[in-house]
Scaffold this active site. Structure first.
Site: not given
Ligand SMILES: Cc1ncc(C[n+]2csc(CCOP(=O)(O)OP(=O)(O)O)c2C)c(N)n1
Ligand SMILES: [Mg+2]
Ligand SMILES: CC(=O)[C@@H](O)[C@H](O)COP(=O)(O)O
Length: 620
Positions: A279, A364, A392
């Site tokens: 990242k 969640e 959700r």
């Molecule tokens: C249900 C839900 N909870 C929390 C979030 C907030 N959120 C957005 S991106 C993220 C982290 C995602 O991590 P990853 O899937 O590994 O993607 P990366 O950013 O590392 O590419 C979170 C917690 C969300 N979008 N949806």
């Molecule tokens: Mg990730």
């Protein structure tokens, strides 16, 4: 090079050197543009080679490409002909997530994590049932999103299917912070166990200048590598589910990525390609950022990565401070987060009480029900999530927390209109949903003092769920009550026996005060009222309304199913004669724009509300 790419087909003939040049240009473009607008810079810097590879190996939109959460789709947008990022996430500009009205290449607009594999399972089955066997469905899911339960529901289902699905796990080891949990450890083990890669490297070196014998030996080793991989890297987890596994792949080695994706495409499906990425890759301020690798930034100086605008999250900071204080006074208080420890303000509490914070990953539903368990065990859990993500977990709030009268406190940040983060990020449904939960009490504080007090009050409720919801951004100036009538606070009053009452809930309290000023300027007596604990209907409401002719309610939530409606129903049952006029968010998906623009569009500003009220009042 980027200017040569009008569509993904233009990628197919690029040389290795041109691909490397393209990747570098895309990274420069992302830093240059997203530093000006804000957005998900880190996630997109990490998927440059991967997204190029996807669009070279697969054939969108004949092949369906789905991004989980979608915050990492900027490169996809660039490669599908969209160049103008100058208004990213702003009205008239590109959305921060895939948007069907932008491109035929965009499929999932929902920014709620962990849904992509279910989308892919459905799309792929659709292709199969329609006899479209040549179409592959590709789903890109992050290691963080893979901690969401829905992803495993889909993997379970995919394992029993023969549909052409390629799941690409974009494993950068982080959500915001490093991804937690057993799955993260498993992926980490695969990611860091270099024995397999070293053996593979030895094989290549040893048999590099292959003679006939060596060629035979090399091929036998390489074909046997799948067994070796199983031995050396314990990747059975997915294969045991019936899903072929390819990886781990260096997600920044363009050729390695494409070879793996080609292999996955030829395998048919379902197959999972485990891609290791970084990242923030290629931008040193992000690479060096231990907090969240520039997951979601405001406007920044591109050279340094330092923020141009002050911290955007005042309400969150107030909660963070109050939670830290509670941690000292209340040893029974524990906190739960769904992979958003810092964004919801739990970092100070976690630093002080690391054993009293539970990060469940992006889960969640699990957070809510385990909170019910914590309450049963004698603790007072505080579940801190963005309002929209609690949607959700409604059933868990209803049937695990409320049914068992569990004293759980929900702190809903980003409640109401958030605006630029797109339609699925507005926290506009919580009041309309949660008011149907038996026993639940909901507070919509209007300023810092009422947020602090509401949180303290919530911690004292141990026989029902309590919800405290507050918006994104800066906290307004304190709005003290002139007087209180029961649980109703009178914030402003002009004249005796008010003809108009304006109810401003939570973040709309200041708007109510401004509105009655404008109404009074027209010679009409008016008062502005609110109640921090806005649900159930607060005591003192009927007295506060008195003999008013008109009650105008304004809330940062659904208009026709919100708390204004609930208060009106109560008053009507009590026989008060007042006419009611409700103002909030219509039951529709708000397209990305600034919060101010949306508030203005919806007529939720004082001028529009005053004009509306004056239009309903008969002038003497
Ligand atoms: C249900 C839900 N909870 C929390 C979030 C907030 N959120 C957005 S991106 C993220 C982290 C995602 O991590 P990853 O899937 O590994 O993607 P990366 O950013 O590392 O590419 C979170 C917690 C969300 N979008 N949806
Ligand atoms: Mg990730
Ligand atoms: C994609 C996602 O859900 C989060 O990154 C969200 O966009 C963060 O929102 P804030 O910027 O309001 O913290």
């Amino acid at each position: 090079m980027l200017e040569r790419i009008g569509s993904p087909r233009d990628l197919k003939d690029l040389t290795d050197a041109e691909l490397d040049e393209l990747a570098a240009e895309i990274r420069d473009f992302l830093v240059d543009n997203v530093s000006r607008t804000g957005g998900h810079l880190g996630p997109n810097l990490g998927v440059v080679e991967l997204t190029i590879g996807i669009h070279r190996v697969f054939d969108s939109p004949h092949d369906s490409i789905v991004f989980d959460t979608g915050h990492q789709s900027y490169v996809h947008k660039l490669l599908t002909g969209r160049r103008d990022f100058s208004n990213l996430r702003r009205r008239g500009g590109l959305a921060g997530y895939p948007a069907r009205d932008e491109s035929v290449h965009d499929i999932v607009e929902n920014s709620h994590a962990s849904t992509a594999l279910s989308w892919a399972a459905g799309i792929a089955r659709g292709h199969t049932l329609r006899g479209e066997d040549g179409r592959t469905t590709v789903a890109v899911i992050g290691d963080g999103a893979l901690t969401g339960g829905m992803a495993w529901e889909a993997l379970n289902s995919l394992g029993a299917s023969h549909d052409r699905v390629v799941v690409i796990v974009n494993d950068n080891g982080r959500s915001y912070a490093p991804t937690i949990g057993g799955l993260a450890r498993k992926l980490d083990g695969i990611r860091t166990d270099r024995r397999y890669e070293q053996f593979l490297g030895w094989g290549k070196r040893t048999f590099a200048n292959r003679g006939r014998f060596r060629n035979f030996a090399y091929l036998s080793v390489m074909h046997g590598k799948r067994a070796l991989k199983g031995l050396l890297t314990d990747q059975g987890m997915f294969a045991d589910l019936g899903i072929k596994y390819i990886g781990p792949i260096d997600g920044h080695d363009q050729r390695h990525v494409e070879r793996a994706l080609e292999q996955a495409r030829e395998l048919g499906g379902p197959v999972l390609v485990h891609v290791l990425t970084e990242k923030g890759r290629g931008y040193s301020p992000a690479e060096q950022d231990d907090a969240d690798r520039f997951h979601a930034v405001g406007r920044i100086h591109p050279e340094t990565g330092l923020p141009i605008e002050a911290s955007r999250f005042g309400w969150t900071s107030v909660f963070a401070d109050e939670m830290l204080a509670a941690g000292e006074d209340r040893p029974d208080v524990v906190a739960l987060t769904a992979a958003m420890l810092a964004p919801v303000g739990l970092q100070p509490f976690a630093d002080a009480h690391p054993d009293r914070v539970i990060d469940v990953g992006i889960a969640e539903q699990h957070a809510v029900t385990s909170a019910a368990g914590l309450a049963y065990a004698g603790l007072h859990p505080v579940v801190a999530v963005y309002a929209t993500f609690l949607n959700r977990a409604f059933d868990q709030v209803l049937m695990d927390v409320a049914l068992h009268k569990a004293g759980v406190t929900f702190m809903l940040d980003r409640a109401g209109i958030t605006g630029d983060d797109g339609p699925s990020h507005n926290g506009m449904w919580d009041m309309a949903l949660l008011r149907h939960v038996p026993g639940l009490r909901l507070a919509a504080p209007r300023d810092e003092p009422t947020l602090r007090q509401a949180f303290r009050d919530a911690l004292d409720v141990d026989d029902a769920p309590t919800v405290v919801r507050y918006p994104k951004g800066a906290v307004p100036e304190p709005l003290p009550a002139l007087r209180s009538v029961g649980d109703i606070d009178v914030l402003a009053e002009h004249g005796e026996d008010p003809r108009v009452v304006v109810v401003g809930l939570g973040s709309m309290a200041a708007t109510a005060v401004e509105t009655v000023g404008k109404i009074a300027a027209e010679g009409i007596s008016a008062i502005a009222i609110t109640a921090t604990w806005a649900h159930p209907v607060p005591g003192g409401l009927l007295e506060a309304i008195g003999g008013a002719e008109l009650v105008v309610t304004v809330e940062d939530g659904l208009t026709d199913a919100g708390l204004g409606e609930e208060w009106a129903a109560y008053a009507r049952l009590a026989g008060t004669p007042a006419q009611w006029s409700h103002h909030g968010v219509p039951r529709e998906f708000l397209q990305h724009a600034t919060r101010a623009q949306i508030v203005d569009d919806l007529g939720l500003d004082a001028s529009d509300l005053a004009a509306h009220a004056l239009g309903l009042i008969t002038r003497d």
